[in-house]
Design a protein around this motif. Structure first.
Motif, PDB file in Angstrom:
ATOM      1  N   HIS B 106       0.821  -1.217   0.000  1.00 15.89           N
ATOM      2  CA  HIS B 106       0.000   0.000   0.000  1.00 15.89           C
ATOM      3  C   HIS B 106       0.854   1.266   0.000  1.00 15.89           C
ATOM      4  O   HIS B 106       0.390   2.319  -0.453  1.00 15.89           O
ATOM      5  CB  HIS B 106      -1.010  -0.051   1.150  1.00 15.89           C
ATOM      6  CG  HIS B 106      -2.128  -1.011   0.876  1.00 15.89           C
ATOM      7  ND1 HIS B 106      -2.006  -2.376   1.038  1.00 15.89           N
ATOM      8  CD2 HIS B 106      -3.377  -0.817   0.378  1.00 15.89           C
ATOM      9  CE1 HIS B 106      -3.137  -2.968   0.692  1.00 15.89           C
ATOM     10  NE2 HIS B 106      -3.988  -2.048   0.282  1.00 15.89           N
ATOM     11  N   GLU B 107       2.095   1.159   0.466  1.00 17.69           N
ATOM     12  CA  GLU B 107       2.981   2.317   0.324  1.00 17.69           C
ATOM     13  C   GLU B 107       3.286   2.592  -1.152  1.00 17.69           C
ATOM     14  O   GLU B 107       3.377   3.744  -1.568  1.00 17.69           O
ATOM     15  CB  GLU B 107       4.262   2.130   1.149  1.00 17.69           C
ATOM     16  CG  GLU B 107       4.032   2.591   2.582  1.00 17.69           C
ATOM     17  CD  GLU B 107       5.047   2.065   3.586  1.00 17.69           C
ATOM     18  OE1 GLU B 107       6.019   1.399   3.174  1.00 17.69           O
ATOM     19  OE2 GLU B 107       4.840   2.318   4.787  1.00 17.69           O
ATOM     20  N   LYS B 110       0.405   4.481  -2.481  1.00 17.19           N
ATOM     21  CA  LYS B 110       0.437   5.894  -2.109  1.00 17.19           C
ATOM     22  C   LYS B 110       1.345   6.651  -3.074  1.00 17.19           C
ATOM     23  O   LYS B 110       1.001   7.735  -3.548  1.00 17.19           O
ATOM     24  CB  LYS B 110       0.936   6.040  -0.675  1.00 17.19           C
ATOM     25  CG  LYS B 110       0.819   7.458  -0.155  1.00 17.19           C
ATOM     26  CD  LYS B 110       1.320   7.573   1.274  1.00 17.19           C
ATOM     27  CE  LYS B 110       1.097   8.979   1.808  1.00 17.19           C
ATOM     28  NZ  LYS B 110       1.636   9.116   3.170  1.00 17.19           N
ATOM     29  N   PRO B 132      -4.852  13.238   3.191  1.00 16.00           N
ATOM     30  CA  PRO B 132      -5.604  12.162   3.839  1.00 16.00           C
ATOM     31  C   PRO B 132      -6.904  12.662   4.461  1.00 16.00           C
ATOM     32  O   PRO B 132      -7.047  13.854   4.744  1.00 16.00           O
ATOM     33  CB  PRO B 132      -4.649  11.695   4.948  1.00 16.00           C
ATOM     34  CG  PRO B 132      -3.774  12.861   5.231  1.00 16.00           C
ATOM     35  CD  PRO B 132      -3.646  13.625   3.942  1.00 16.00           C
ATOM     36  N   ALA B 161      -2.221   5.996   4.271  1.00 12.47           N
ATOM     37  CA  ALA B 161      -2.669   7.256   3.659  1.00 12.47           C
ATOM     38  C   ALA B 161      -2.352   8.445   4.553  1.00 12.47           C
ATOM     39  O   ALA B 161      -2.275   9.584   4.073  1.00 12.47           O
ATOM     40  CB  ALA B 161      -4.168   7.208   3.372  1.00 12.47           C
ATOM     41  N   VAL B 393      -5.250   2.830  -0.622  1.00  9.68           N
ATOM     42  CA  VAL B 393      -4.845   4.089  -0.009  1.00  9.68           C
ATOM     43  C   VAL B 393      -5.677   5.250  -0.566  1.00  9.68           C
ATOM     44  O   VAL B 393      -6.081   6.159   0.162  1.00  9.68           O
ATOM     45  CB  VAL B 393      -3.337   4.324  -0.257  1.00  9.68           C
ATOM     46  CG1 VAL B 393      -2.927   5.737   0.115  1.00  9.68           C
ATOM     47  CG2 VAL B 393      -2.519   3.312   0.540  1.00  9.68           C
ATOM     48  N   TYR B 394      -5.957   5.179  -1.873  1.00  3.23           N
ATOM     49  CA  TYR B 394      -6.745   6.243  -2.526  1.00  3.23           C
ATOM     50  C   TYR B 394      -8.123   6.395  -1.916  1.00  3.23           C
ATOM     51  O   TYR B 394      -8.754   7.445  -2.062  1.00  3.23           O
ATOM     52  CB  TYR B 394      -6.848   5.991  -4.040  1.00  3.23           C
ATOM     53  CG  TYR B 394      -6.934   4.523  -4.388  1.00  3.23           C
ATOM     54  CD1 TYR B 394      -5.789   3.817  -4.783  1.00  3.23           C
ATOM     55  CD2 TYR B 394      -8.126   3.812  -4.276  1.00  3.23           C
ATOM     56  CE1 TYR B 394      -5.846   2.459  -5.065  1.00  3.23           C
ATOM     57  CE2 TYR B 394      -8.188   2.459  -4.548  1.00  3.23           C
ATOM     58  CZ  TYR B 394      -7.043   1.789  -4.958  1.00  3.23           C
ATOM     59  OH  TYR B 394      -7.112   0.445  -5.231  1.00  3.23           O
ATOM     60  N   GLN B 397      -7.830   9.026   0.836  1.00  2.28           N
ATOM     61  CA  GLN B 397      -7.300  10.321   0.424  1.00  2.28           C
ATOM     62  C   GLN B 397      -8.379  11.044  -0.359  1.00  2.28           C
ATOM     63  O   GLN B 397      -9.273  10.420  -0.913  1.00  2.28           O
ATOM     64  CB  GLN B 397      -6.110  10.132  -0.520  1.00  2.28           C
ATOM     65  CG  GLN B 397      -4.914   9.427   0.076  1.00  2.28           C
ATOM     66  CD  GLN B 397      -3.839   9.164  -0.967  1.00  2.28           C
ATOM     67  OE1 GLN B 397      -4.138   8.773  -2.100  1.00  2.28           O
ATOM     68  NE2 GLN B 397      -2.594   9.376  -0.591  1.00  2.28           N
TER      69      GLN B 397
END
Lengths: 445, 445
Positions: B106-107, B110, B132, B161, B393-394, B397
């Motif tokens: 997940h990084e 991002k 975020p 996030a 992650v999106y 955000q």
């Protein structure tokens, strides 16, 4: 009726309560509309084109006894090009500049949302693929509220995303076509225009009919019937946010011509009696000047009646302690449009946590952004900027995960997965991982 | 009851109709549930903590006469850490490996969703800011369906996030806490755990109470009451997709051990009687072998009854003409999980237009992805992969547009905007742009 815009002071003990009440907006759901829409959608799903034809002839009062086939509702590419060519030169040029700028901005957006893959030391490949939707429906209102700028703002991001089929529906009440809307379709990348509207058009796009392939997502504004229909087909297709009334929040340090700020508030208030225009400023004298400008400029506005109701019912001029407090309040309001009309505006923008779009500096009027700066004018309303974004290329893309586990990777990951799966009582999950722990050679096919 | 899995052939004249019927799934809305949920939400909105306390004591049968204050529902960080420390070593290590891998993936996500700004020749600055959400609620089911892996998959993307407050709610029927769920919370970045559930927990998160700050988004799976409550609070807060039954589609070239494919089908079917497991393969002999494996392996499965019902009611073994046709059919199914169990799987993956996650090659069982590959296991179901994406992650955000028009930019953009605004009949928009055409010097504040 004279405008009576309320003045608030952030130091008042009841300020937070008053502000919360002012911001509160709940969309009413109308049972009659819900029932009618549910019926229309069921009917379109069951009878397809025949139902769409009947509803369109009836609701849009199609002249000459109505259309007899769906083909009569299709507007060919030639007619769109003709509409564009026939526009006055200034309008055609303006539309083209706006479209070009919107396209350039959204291409940057596309570049900013990318896929990736990476390979781990044991050969396992992981990644994310970003691909466009296949087919999108754009709803464009007909009649008075027909806005060519909305055609650009909804269709261009889809086109930039790489959507192959962009189907625009636009009702033509009494058979009247809006030429500027057709011209906008010609330059926005729309692939098909169908002159149908209302819940029946939403149903046709969502479920498909004999002549219309079902789409994957429906975007664009509409009346209460269209909004109700979009909510109901959500899940069968994707939809954009259901927009509430439009809002502007102007955060001013008192250095901008008060006439400019007054007119910026009008430009929001003229949309709709429910639209909301609010000024935050630390300078009481300046607020008084803006109020004078409002009274001075209002009589000359063609939509003065709407502006008066909007400002009186939902507007406010708010005196704050300082610009820092203004930024705090602005973050809690999470406005659709936030103008920071101040010198060195970026210092304040950096303190804003939530806003749909930020217009920085006294030259950045919201109206420039509404038409031609490039960023999208479809923005989150009613405090939803806390968790949602402007319409963008990303709304017309979706992501798929890529997982290619190597034989070595399956040995380590398999043990981890099996341990967790047994812990959750999912034995087939565990066994499926464990089978890969002692691989047998692949069989001939 | 013996499993009776249907066998289809893509060359049959009624194949498309049969397949469409098999795939069709419509979530039923239950009026009694809707009414109950609407009442609970209204009550929580009006009475806050008092209502949450009452419903929780009643629905979750909190022992010892029930809780007397909301504080009793809070689980402190120390108790979470203790739960982690008390796990058997293998489970603790597996949970940690899974969490680490989910975090790393997940990084990357991002990094792949970035903001931007650019400056035009006249000094106008345009951009997109990615920030975020402030506060997120994670719903975790209690009782039998309590899955620690879901805690990781929902909380870690929010944490990556940059969400500052991640509030997990998890009901504890009869006061029983799932230690593995608490342990997962300890390593996933959850900042607060509250042992409440149902519509009352959704209401508390959405509206806030005396002891719970309102969140901006609620994610995570739940029962029919939770799903109905999430749908109702959508707009006040963001929500993730309401998931349908889970699905796997295995596209196999006939080179994988048939036992492996049979077990992969089981691993989906064991979730739920409504779960769907389908095999697409061009090789009739191979399909027969998979069917034999199904009959051979099924009796040893602890969840054989669920698997039998799922495979008999909603499963299928489909003979296709070739792998090209298999890819076409797979794109139209747009499965949540797509296994491409084939040699050189990427050649087929490149032909797939829609899937939630693609598992490539015979070592990539879905179960590995469910737990520990790294990509998210919350995926679009019921063909919604056509327009939506894995949880990521999106989802935690949002984007804001940045528009800073220079004085020079306002001269050119102002004329374009005014032309289009007059064309749309929005005169205040036009005047607001025109006022900037003849700038006056800024006034002293």
């Amino acid at each position: 009726m004279a405008v009576q815009i309320r003045k608030l002071d952030s130091t008042a003990p009841d300020f937070k309560t008053t502000l919360d009440a002012l911001l509160a907006f709940e969309a009413e759901t109308d049972d009659a509309i819900e029932t009618a829409v549910a019926h229309i959608l069921r009917d379109v799903k069951a009878r397809g084109d025949a139902a769409v034809l009947e509803y369109t002839n009836k609701f849009d009062r199609i002249p000459n006894g109505g259309a007899t086939s769906m083909a009569q509702f299709d507007i060919g590419q030639a007619e769109l090009e003709q509409a564009l060519a026939a526009l006055p030169e200034a309008q055609r040029a303006a539309l083209q500049v706006a479209a070009d700028r919107v396209r350039v901005f959204h291409e940057r957006q596309k570049d900013a949302s990318t896929g990736f893959t990476f390979t781990e030391p044991d050969g396992t490949v992981l990644g994310q693929r970003v691909t466009p939707l296949d087919r999108v429906g754009i709803y464009v209102p007909g009649g008075k509220a027909a806005y060519p700028s909305s055609v650009l703002m909804n269709a261009i991001p889809a086109h930039v995303a790489g959507v192959k089929e962009i189907i625009m529906v636009v009702p033509t009440p009494d058979g009247v076509k809006n030429q500027m809307v057709l011209a906008a379709a010609a330059i926005a990348g729309v692939t098909r225009v169908i002159t149908i509207g209302g819940a029946q058009a939403v149903g046709a796009l969502a479920y498909g009919t004999e002549t219309i392939d079902p789409v994957d997502k429906i975007v664009g504004p509409g009346n209460a019937y269209v909004a109700a229909a979009k909510r109901r087909v959500f899940g069968t297709v994707g939809i954009d946010m259901i927009a509430g009334p439009s809002e502007i929040l102007v955060l001013c340090d008192g250095t901008t011509d008060p006439d400019w700020v007054a007119m910026d508030l009008f430009s929001q208030a003229e949309h709709d009696e429910l639209a909301q225009a609010i000024l935050l400023c630390p300078d009481a004298d300046y607020i008084a000047k803006v109020e004078q400008s409002i009274h001075k400029l209002l009589p000359s506005m063609p939509r003065a009646a709407t502006i008066t109701t909007s400002l009186s019912d939902r507007g406010a001029l708010i005196k704050v302690r300082d610009m820092y407090e203004a930024c705090e309040i602005a973050s809690s309001i999470a406005a659709e449009h936030l103008e920071i009309s101040a010198v060195e505006p970026m210092q304040w923008a950096d303190k804003i946590r939530h806003a749909g779009a930020m217009f920085l500096g006294r030259f950045s009027s919201e109206s420039l952004g509404d038409y031609c700066c490039g960023p999208n004018h479809v923005l989150p309303t009613s405090r939803t900027a806390r968790f949602s974004s402007p319409l963008g290329v990303y709304d017309f893309q979706k992501r798929s995960s890529i997982i290619q586990v190597s034989e070595a990777g399956a040995q380590t990951l398999g043990k981890v997965a099996a341990t967790l799966a047994y812990g959750e009582g999912l034995q087939a999950h565990a066994r499926s991982a464990e089978l890969r722990l002692n691989p047998v050679p692949p069989q001939a096919s």
